[in-house]
Enzyme design. Structure first.
Site, PDB file in Angstrom:
ATOM      1  CG  MET A   1      -1.638  -0.937   0.679  1.00  0.00           C
ATOM      2  SD  MET A   1      -3.203  -1.276  -0.595  1.00  0.00           S
ATOM      3  CE  MET A   1      -3.386  -2.647   0.091  1.00  0.00           C
ATOM      4  CB  CYS A   2       0.692   3.873  -1.346  1.00  0.00           C
ATOM      5  SG  CYS A   2       1.499   2.829  -2.945  1.00  0.00           S
ATOM      6  NE  ARG A   3      -0.888   5.580   4.442  1.00  0.00           N
ATOM      7  CZ  ARG A   3      -1.884   4.624   4.323  1.00  0.00           C
ATOM      8  NH1 ARG A   3      -2.581   5.928   6.004  1.00  0.00           N
ATOM      9  NH2 ARG A   3      -3.166   3.980   4.067  1.00  0.00           N
TER      10      ARG A   3
END
Length: 229
Positions: A1-3
Site C-alpha cells: 500500500m501507499c500514503r
C-alpha cells in the site's frame, strides 16, 4: 500500500507540503500511523504539480528519505495544485520509477492506494508500467475523470477484494475516493489538503468514511456517500 497527499489552494513550496510537516509524507514513508497494510513505504515516491498550464513530475524508485537532491530544491518549487505519494509495492509488482505515482495524462495527476487484480483491467500499451496502479490510471484516464466514481465501482465489481482508494488532481480540482483505505482532509485559510492520514495533530482534520467521494474546487469541499446513490 501507499500514503498519498493532495493540495489545492494558494501556491506553497513542495518542501512545506511534503518534507516539513511533523507527520507528513516524509515521516509516513518510514513510520505511518494509520497504514493498514505494510509498515514501510520504501519502494519509491513521487510528486506531481501544476506549473502554469504544465503538469510536472519528480519520481524515484528510491525511498523519499534518501532523495537528497529533491530535498535541496523542494523549497524553491511552488504550486497550488500538488499530488504526492510514497509507495509500498504490492507483492509481485515491479519496483521502478515508472510504477510510482503520480501518473498523468497531461492534465490530471492520479495516485492509487491499494491493490487490484490486473486481469480485470484492460491491457493498455500507453500504461507507464505493468503494475496494477499504472493500469488503473490508464483505465481512469481513458474513460475520463468525470466518470471516476463509476469507473471505480465497475472495477470493484470485477474484483470484490480490490482496495481502490484514489486521489486525482488537476489545476483546479481534487477528487478522492475512499474504497478500503483511509483519507482525511483539512480546510486551511489558503487551501485544502486531502491525505491518507493527517500530517499533524490539528483537531480540524476530518476523516472520510469508507465509500465516499470528496471533491475540492475553489468553490469549496463536497463530500458524497457513494453507498446512498
Amino acid at each position: 500500500m501507499c500514503r498519498h497527499l493532495a493540495w489545492l489552494g494558494d501556491p506553497r513550496s513542495l518542501s512545506s507540503l511534503i518534507l516539513e510537516r511533523p507527520h507528513g509524507l516524509l515521516e509516513q514513508s518510514y513510520a505511518p500511523r494509520r497504514q493498514q497494510r505494510g509498515r514501510v513505504n520504501a519502494d519509491g515516491w513521487g510528486v506531481g504539480f501544476v506549473d502554469g498550464g504544465t503538469v510536472r513530475r519528480w519520481r524515484s524508485s528510491r525511498p523519499l528519505w534518501g532523495d537528497a537532491s529533491f530535498a535541496s530544491i523542494a523549497p524553491a518549487l511552488n504550486s497550488g495544485a500538488v499530488l504526492a505519494a510514497v509507495r509500498s509495492a504490492t507483492v509481485g509488482m515491479p519496483i521502478e520509477e515508472t510504477a510510482t505515482a503520480p501518473f498523468t495524462d497531461g492534465r490530471w495527476l492520479f495516485s492509487h492506494n491499494g491493490r487490484v487484480d490486473r486481469s480485470v483491467l484492460p491491457a493498455d500499451p500507453q500504461a507507464e508500467s505493468t503494475c496494477d496502479a499504472a493500469l488503473l490510471a490508464r483505465y481512469v484516464f481513458a474513460l475520463g475523470l468525470e466518470r471516476l466514481t463509476a469507473t471505480i465501482e465497475v472495477v470493484a465489481l470485477r474484483d470484490p477484494d480490490a482496495v481502490l482508494t484514489v486521489l486525482a488532481v488537476s489545476a483546479n480540482t481534487i477528487l478522492g475516493i475512499t474504497w478500503g483505505d483511509t483519507l482525511s482532509y483539512l480546510v486551511e485559510p489558503d487551501g485544502v489538503v486531502v491525505a491518507s492520514e493527517p500530517w499533524d495533530d490539528d483537531p480540524a482534520w476530518i476523516d472520510l468514511p469508507d465509500h465516499h467521494l470528496i471533491e475540492v474546487t475553489p468553490a469549496g469541499v463536497t463530500v458524497t456517500n457513494l453507498e446512498s446513490q
